[in-house]
Structure formats: C-alpha cells, structure tokens
Design a protein around this motif. Sequence first.
Motif, PDB file in Angstrom:
ATOM      1  N   PHE A   1       0.852  -1.187   0.000  1.00  0.00           N
ATOM      2  CA  PHE A   1       0.000   0.000   0.000  1.00  0.00           C
ATOM      3  C   PHE A   1       0.890   1.239   0.000  1.00  0.00           C
ATOM      4  O   PHE A   1       1.831   1.332   0.788  1.00  0.00           O
ATOM      5  CB  PHE A   1      -0.887   0.031   1.250  1.00  0.00           C
ATOM      6  CG  PHE A   1      -2.075  -0.881   1.185  1.00  0.00           C
ATOM      7  CD1 PHE A   1      -3.343  -0.376   0.943  1.00  0.00           C
ATOM      8  CD2 PHE A   1      -1.930  -2.246   1.373  1.00  0.00           C
ATOM      9  CE1 PHE A   1      -4.447  -1.209   0.894  1.00  0.00           C
ATOM     10  CE2 PHE A   1      -3.026  -3.089   1.321  1.00  0.00           C
ATOM     11  CZ  PHE A   1      -4.285  -2.568   1.079  1.00  0.00           C
ATOM     12  N   ASN A   2       0.564   2.181  -0.875  1.00  0.00           N
ATOM     13  CA  ASN A   2       1.346   3.415  -0.932  1.00  0.00           C
ATOM     14  C   ASN A   2       0.462   4.551  -1.437  1.00  0.00           C
ATOM     15  O   ASN A   2       0.008   4.534  -2.582  1.00  0.00           O
ATOM     16  CB  ASN A   2       2.552   3.235  -1.863  1.00  0.00           C
ATOM     17  CG  ASN A   2       3.477   4.439  -1.844  1.00  0.00           C
ATOM     18  OD1 ASN A   2       3.577   5.137  -0.836  1.00  0.00           O
ATOM     19  ND2 ASN A   2       4.141   4.695  -2.959  1.00  0.00           N
ATOM     20  N   ASN A   3       0.172   5.500  -0.550  1.00  0.00           N
ATOM     21  CA  ASN A   3      -0.630   6.675  -0.915  1.00  0.00           C
ATOM     22  C   ASN A   3      -1.965   6.304  -1.553  1.00  0.00           C
ATOM     23  O   ASN A   3      -2.371   6.871  -2.573  1.00  0.00           O
ATOM     24  CB  ASN A   3       0.159   7.588  -1.862  1.00  0.00           C
ATOM     25  CG  ASN A   3       1.381   8.182  -1.192  1.00  0.00           C
ATOM     26  OD1 ASN A   3       1.354   8.505  -0.005  1.00  0.00           O
ATOM     27  ND2 ASN A   3       2.466   8.314  -1.947  1.00  0.00           N
ATOM     28  N   GLY A   4      -2.635   5.317  -0.960  1.00  0.00           N
ATOM     29  CA  GLY A   4      -3.972   4.963  -1.415  1.00  0.00           C
ATOM     30  C   GLY A   4      -4.026   4.028  -2.598  1.00  0.00           C
ATOM     31  O   GLY A   4      -5.104   3.740  -3.116  1.00  0.00           O
ATOM     32  N   THR A   5      -2.877   3.543  -3.040  1.00  0.00           N
ATOM     33  CA  THR A   5      -2.847   2.576  -4.134  1.00  0.00           C
ATOM     34  C   THR A   5      -2.117   1.321  -3.672  1.00  0.00           C
ATOM     35  O   THR A   5      -1.454   1.310  -2.634  1.00  0.00           O
ATOM     36  CB  THR A   5      -2.146   3.145  -5.383  1.00  0.00           C
ATOM     37  OG1 THR A   5      -0.780   3.449  -5.052  1.00  0.00           O
ATOM     38  CG2 THR A   5      -2.842   4.404  -5.866  1.00  0.00           C
ATOM     39  N   VAL A   6      -2.247   0.258  -4.461  1.00  0.00           N
ATOM     40  CA  VAL A   6      -1.601  -1.016  -4.136  1.00  0.00           C
ATOM     41  C   VAL A   6      -0.828  -1.480  -5.362  1.00  0.00           C
ATOM     42  O   VAL A   6      -1.361  -1.493  -6.472  1.00  0.00           O
ATOM     43  CB  VAL A   6      -2.645  -2.083  -3.739  1.00  0.00           C
ATOM     44  CG1 VAL A   6      -1.972  -3.423  -3.478  1.00  0.00           C
ATOM     45  CG2 VAL A   6      -3.422  -1.637  -2.504  1.00  0.00           C
ATOM     46  N   HIS A   7       0.427  -1.850  -5.155  1.00  0.00           N
ATOM     47  CA  HIS A   7       1.231  -2.308  -6.290  1.00  0.00           C
ATOM     48  C   HIS A   7       2.132  -3.457  -5.866  1.00  0.00           C
ATOM     49  O   HIS A   7       2.387  -3.663  -4.675  1.00  0.00           O
ATOM     50  CB  HIS A   7       2.068  -1.158  -6.861  1.00  0.00           C
ATOM     51  CG  HIS A   7       2.968  -0.502  -5.852  1.00  0.00           C
ATOM     52  ND1 HIS A   7       4.213  -0.982  -5.536  1.00  0.00           N
ATOM     53  CD2 HIS A   7       2.784   0.599  -5.073  1.00  0.00           C
ATOM     54  CE1 HIS A   7       4.769  -0.210  -4.619  1.00  0.00           C
ATOM     55  NE2 HIS A   7       3.927   0.753  -4.317  1.00  0.00           N
ATOM     56  N   ALA A   8       2.612  -4.216  -6.844  1.00  0.00           N
ATOM     57  CA  ALA A   8       3.507  -5.338  -6.564  1.00  0.00           C
ATOM     58  C   ALA A   8       4.762  -4.831  -5.875  1.00  0.00           C
ATOM     59  O   ALA A   8       5.263  -3.746  -6.172  1.00  0.00           O
ATOM     60  CB  ALA A   8       3.856  -6.060  -7.861  1.00  0.00           C
ATOM     61  N   TYR A   9       5.257  -5.643  -4.944  1.00  0.00           N
ATOM     62  CA  TYR A   9       6.381  -5.218  -4.104  1.00  0.00           C
ATOM     63  C   TYR A   9       7.433  -6.311  -4.079  1.00  0.00           C
ATOM     64  O   TYR A   9       7.138  -7.466  -3.763  1.00  0.00           O
ATOM     65  CB  TYR A   9       5.866  -4.939  -2.691  1.00  0.00           C
ATOM     66  CG  TYR A   9       6.918  -4.606  -1.667  1.00  0.00           C
ATOM     67  CD1 TYR A   9       7.706  -3.467  -1.782  1.00  0.00           C
ATOM     68  CD2 TYR A   9       7.107  -5.435  -0.554  1.00  0.00           C
ATOM     69  CE1 TYR A   9       8.656  -3.156  -0.822  1.00  0.00           C
ATOM     70  CE2 TYR A   9       8.053  -5.125   0.410  1.00  0.00           C
ATOM     71  CZ  TYR A   9       8.827  -3.986   0.272  1.00  0.00           C
ATOM     72  OH  TYR A   9       9.765  -3.681   1.228  1.00  0.00           O
ATOM     73  N   GLU A  10       8.653  -5.958  -4.426  1.00  0.00           N
ATOM     74  CA  GLU A  10       9.767  -6.902  -4.384  1.00  0.00           C
ATOM     75  C   GLU A  10      10.445  -6.795  -3.025  1.00  0.00           C
ATOM     76  O   GLU A  10      10.833  -5.708  -2.599  1.00  0.00           O
ATOM     77  CB  GLU A  10      10.779  -6.593  -5.495  1.00  0.00           C
ATOM     78  CG  GLU A  10      10.234  -6.767  -6.902  1.00  0.00           C
ATOM     79  CD  GLU A  10       9.898  -8.208  -7.228  1.00  0.00           C
ATOM     80  OE1 GLU A  10      10.512  -9.109  -6.610  1.00  0.00           O
ATOM     81  OE2 GLU A  10       9.025  -8.438  -8.083  1.00  0.00           O
ATOM     82  N   THR A  11      10.593  -7.941  -2.335  1.00  0.00           N
ATOM     83  CA  THR A  11      11.177  -7.921  -0.993  1.00  0.00           C
ATOM     84  C   THR A  11      12.695  -7.967  -1.013  1.00  0.00           C
ATOM     85  O   THR A  11      13.340  -7.660  -0.023  1.00  0.00           O
ATOM     86  CB  THR A  11      10.656  -9.111  -0.164  1.00  0.00           C
ATOM     87  OG1 THR A  11      10.944 -10.331  -0.863  1.00  0.00           O
ATOM     88  CG2 THR A  11       9.164  -8.989   0.050  1.00  0.00           C
ATOM     89  N   ASP A  12      13.291  -8.404  -2.100  1.00  0.00           N
ATOM     90  CA  ASP A  12      14.759  -8.515  -2.161  1.00  0.00           C
ATOM     91  C   ASP A  12      15.392  -7.141  -2.314  1.00  0.00           C
ATOM     92  O   ASP A  12      14.859  -6.282  -2.982  1.00  0.00           O
ATOM     93  CB  ASP A  12      15.176  -9.414  -3.334  1.00  0.00           C
ATOM     94  CG  ASP A  12      14.737 -10.855  -3.111  1.00  0.00           C
ATOM     95  OD1 ASP A  12      14.541 -11.566  -4.106  1.00  0.00           O
ATOM     96  OD2 ASP A  12      14.605 -11.254  -1.940  1.00  0.00           O
TER      97      ASP A  12
END
Length: 212
Positions: A201-212
């Motif tokens: 979650f970032n500023n009201g949106t949701v996007h794929a997130y790489e943990t590496d």
Amino acid sequence: MKIKLENVEKTIKGQMIFQNVNVELISGHIYGFVGYNGCGKTMLLRIISNLVKPSEGMISLDEQPYSAIKSMPKIGIVLEKPDFFNELSGLKNLEMLAKIRNEIHTDKIMEAIKKVGLLTQENKKVGKYSLGMRQRLGIAQAIMEDNDILILDEITSGLDEDGVKMIYDILKEEREKGKLIIITSHNKIDIEELCDETFKFNNGTVHAYETD
C-alpha cells in the motif's frame, strides 16, 4: 480458484482509503500485503472476505462477481486481535464455533489445538490468554474448519520464536494442500519466508512489491 479485484476502491465518510486496486489471487499460493498502520490493509482483507462491500470496482471468484455467487467458498479470517468469549475456555470457544457449521468433530478441534501448541492450555479461560495464545487459538479455528481460503491479519503478532516457526510450518502445509492464503505483516521476515507474491500500500494505491 482465483479471486480477482478490478479497480476496487473504498471510501468512508468521503475519505478515500484506497483506489484502483487490481490484484489476482490464486489457490496454492501465499500472498502478502504490507504498508503502514491505517493504510487500509485490514479493510481490504474484509472486502476480500466479503464482510464489507467495496465503494467501487468489482471482485470476482473464478470469473463470477461476488454479488452473483450463491455459495461462497469457506473462508477463515483471523484479525490481529481475535475476538473470543473471555469467560470460556479455548476449547469451549472452538466447540461453540464448530456448532455453527455443524460439521466439525471433536477430534478435528483437538488436532488443531495440538497443532498450534495449546494442548496444555485448552481448558484455560481465554480472558487469561496472552495475545500470542489468542493468536494461536485464532489459527486453530481457521485450520479446524478446513477452509478454502485463509486470511490472516498480522499473523505473528504477540508470538515468540517457537510460535512464529509453528505458524510458518502450518501455513506452508496449508499452501501445499492447495489453499489460498492471504496475510498482512509488519515483519519483513514473515513476508520473505512465506509469500509467493507481495503487494504494498502506498498513498492509497496497491502495487507489486519486491522484498529482495
């Protein structure tokens, strides 16, 4: 089984919580949602669980809108602070919940209690349980019901090292059974250890997130 969120938005009293959420969630995988407190993670879990309706957008299960589905798959949801009857024992709480579906036998309940490490505490009143013990009891409820979908909010909150490992082992086992599992966590290790795919979650949106 596939859950698909298309342009999902949630607004409460004129305040936008999140918008344009587009995510696909498929059985046999563990998905993680991360973000700061209050960003909307728990609200999104409630929407996926069909407990709350989105303000805009559509959620579908295997290409069928939620609104058109007469019988939803079995969903087990464990929120950060599981809600139980404090005056009853852990065992009695699970027995009461089992009666709702009327398809869970005592041996299934005891198997779940043993798996989450509460076998010596099942007759203790939940009001005297620690946060970690309540979390274990919530997991026991979710797995005893043999749900198709597991939705777990801050899954390792209040757990010690042994409890965290226990949760990891249980969720990996459930994934191998083909369950669809969705978690939130502030712990990066939880996400890296468990998740096949993560969304942020970032500023009201949701996007794929790489943990590496």
